[in-house]
Structure formats: structure tokens, C-alpha cells
Design a protein around this motif. Sequence first.
Motif, PDB file in Angstrom:
ATOM      1  N   ALA A 100       0.811  -1.230   0.000  1.00  0.00           N
ATOM      2  CA  ALA A 100       0.000   0.000   0.000  1.00  0.00           C
ATOM      3  C   ALA A 100       0.843   1.279   0.000  1.00  0.00           C
ATOM      4  O   ALA A 100       0.632   2.149  -0.847  1.00  0.00           O
ATOM      5  N   PRO A 101       1.800   1.447   0.904  1.00  0.00           N
ATOM      6  CA  PRO A 101       2.546   2.708   0.873  1.00  0.00           C
ATOM      7  C   PRO A 101       3.486   2.866  -0.313  1.00  0.00           C
ATOM      8  O   PRO A 101       3.719   3.989  -0.752  1.00  0.00           O
ATOM      9  N   THR A 102       3.998   1.766  -0.857  1.00  0.00           N
ATOM     10  CA  THR A 102       4.871   1.933  -2.021  1.00  0.00           C
ATOM     11  C   THR A 102       4.079   2.416  -3.222  1.00  0.00           C
ATOM     12  O   THR A 102       4.559   3.263  -3.984  1.00  0.00           O
ATOM     13  N   LYS A 103       2.875   1.928  -3.401  1.00  0.00           N
ATOM     14  CA  LYS A 103       2.034   2.426  -4.494  1.00  0.00           C
ATOM     15  C   LYS A 103       1.586   3.851  -4.218  1.00  0.00           C
ATOM     16  O   LYS A 103       1.524   4.676  -5.122  1.00  0.00           O
ATOM     17  N   ALA A 104       1.282   4.138  -2.960  1.00  0.00           N
ATOM     18  CA  ALA A 104       0.838   5.491  -2.625  1.00  0.00           C
ATOM     19  C   ALA A 104       1.948   6.511  -2.837  1.00  0.00           C
ATOM     20  O   ALA A 104       1.699   7.608  -3.355  1.00  0.00           O
ATOM     21  N   THR A 105       3.161   6.158  -2.470  1.00  0.00           N
ATOM     22  CA  THR A 105       4.243   7.126  -2.668  1.00  0.00           C
ATOM     23  C   THR A 105       4.582   7.281  -4.133  1.00  0.00           C
ATOM     24  O   THR A 105       4.803   8.395  -4.611  1.00  0.00           O
ATOM     25  N   THR A 106       4.584   6.175  -4.856  1.00  0.00           N
ATOM     26  CA  THR A 106       4.948   6.266  -6.264  1.00  0.00           C
ATOM     27  C   THR A 106       3.918   7.064  -7.053  1.00  0.00           C
ATOM     28  O   THR A 106       4.261   8.007  -7.770  1.00  0.00           O
ATOM     29  N   VAL A 107       2.664   6.717  -6.925  1.00  0.00           N
ATOM     30  CA  VAL A 107       1.628   7.408  -7.707  1.00  0.00           C
ATOM     31  C   VAL A 107       1.223   8.720  -7.048  1.00  0.00           C
ATOM     32  O   VAL A 107       1.033   9.728  -7.724  1.00  0.00           O
ATOM     33  N   GLY A 108       1.114   8.736  -5.722  1.00  0.00           N
ATOM     34  CA  GLY A 108       0.692   9.946  -5.030  1.00  0.00           C
ATOM     35  C   GLY A 108       1.687  11.080  -5.136  1.00  0.00           C
ATOM     36  O   GLY A 108       1.365  12.192  -5.553  1.00  0.00           O
ATOM     37  N   VAL A 109       2.921  10.799  -4.781  1.00  0.00           N
ATOM     38  CA  VAL A 109       3.950  11.833  -4.872  1.00  0.00           C
ATOM     39  C   VAL A 109       4.244  12.148  -6.339  1.00  0.00           C
ATOM     40  O   VAL A 109       4.502  13.295  -6.696  1.00  0.00           O
ATOM     41  N   GLY A 110       4.151  11.136  -7.201  1.00  0.00           N
ATOM     42  CA  GLY A 110       4.315  11.376  -8.627  1.00  0.00           C
ATOM     43  C   GLY A 110       3.269  12.338  -9.166  1.00  0.00           C
ATOM     44  O   GLY A 110       3.570  13.202  -9.993  1.00  0.00           O
ATOM     45  N   GLY A 111       2.027  12.231  -8.694  1.00  0.00           N
ATOM     46  CA  GLY A 111       0.975  13.161  -9.112  1.00  0.00           C
ATOM     47  C   GLY A 111       1.236  14.581  -8.660  1.00  0.00           C
ATOM     48  O   GLY A 111       1.005  15.544  -9.408  1.00  0.00           O
ATOM     49  N   VAL A 112       1.731  14.739  -7.445  1.00  0.00           N
ATOM     50  CA  VAL A 112       2.073  16.076  -6.954  1.00  0.00           C
ATOM     51  C   VAL A 112       3.227  16.663  -7.766  1.00  0.00           C
ATOM     52  O   VAL A 112       3.213  17.851  -8.115  1.00  0.00           O
ATOM     53  N   LEU A 113       4.195  15.836  -8.083  1.00  0.00           N
ATOM     54  CA  LEU A 113       5.338  16.321  -8.867  1.00  0.00           C
ATOM     55  C   LEU A 113       4.929  16.681 -10.296  1.00  0.00           C
ATOM     56  O   LEU A 113       5.406  17.674 -10.851  1.00  0.00           O
ATOM     57  N   ILE A 114       4.032  15.903 -10.886  1.00  0.00           N
ATOM     58  CA  ILE A 114       3.533  16.247 -12.224  1.00  0.00           C
ATOM     59  C   ILE A 114       2.761  17.553 -12.179  1.00  0.00           C
ATOM     60  O   ILE A 114       2.918  18.411 -13.054  1.00  0.00           O
TER      61      ILE A 114
END
Length: 125
Positions: A39-53
Motif C-alpha cells: 500500500a505505501p509503495t504504491k501510494a508514494t509512487t503514484v501519489g507523490v508522482g501526481g504532486v510532482l507532475i
Amino acid sequence: MTVAIEALISFFLVVAGLFGLVGSFGLIKLENTIQRLHAPTKATTVGVGGVLIASMLYFLLIKGSVSFHELLITLFLFLTAPISANFIAKTYIQGNIRAHELPGTECDYGWSVYDDPPKRIEDEE
């Protein structure tokens, strides 16, 4: 034009927030370490990736400049998150699961945690 740009940036921020929320909920509700790791690895990858995009789009479309900081952070995140998750999973397997409990690997070598263990210092002496 600016309304469409702001809507696009807002979309990425909302998606990132939802992934962060779902990842934190999964971290609380899932039972063992391997499930909690997902759960947290997907959340960091996609979640933080969305903020960075969203940040990259903001600087590119609103400010008119290209920001390489977000691109470097994204690259670092996409490189380190899977590697650290792999190390945590291997450590969990080695400490909590015996070799006979694991499924077959369908190759010449089995699970590297058991078939090729690191040498101990006292074994070399």
C-alpha cells in the motif's frame, strides 16, 4: 485557457491526494508486513508522482519556466521506492518464512535469500 490549466493541475493534485489516502488506509488495515508494504509503495509512487507532475505543469504552463527539480525528484523516487521495497520484502522472507513454505520459482535457481546466502565473517576465517 488558465481555467483548463488550473483544472488539469487540480486533477493531478486530487488524484495524488486520493492515492495518499488509500495508501495510508491500507497501511493501517492490512495484516502483515508484506501486505502493508504494498500500500505505501504504491501510494508514494503514484501519489507523490501526481504532486510532482502537477508542480511541473504549474511551472511550465503558469510560470513559463521548466523546473528540473521535480524531474530529478521523480527519477529518484521511481528508482528508490521499488529497491527499498525489495529489500524490506527479502528481509521479511528471511526472518519469518522458511524455504519449504515458499512457492517454486520454475528456474534453475531458487529463492536467492535461501540458495545463495551471504557469507559470514567467522566462516571465512
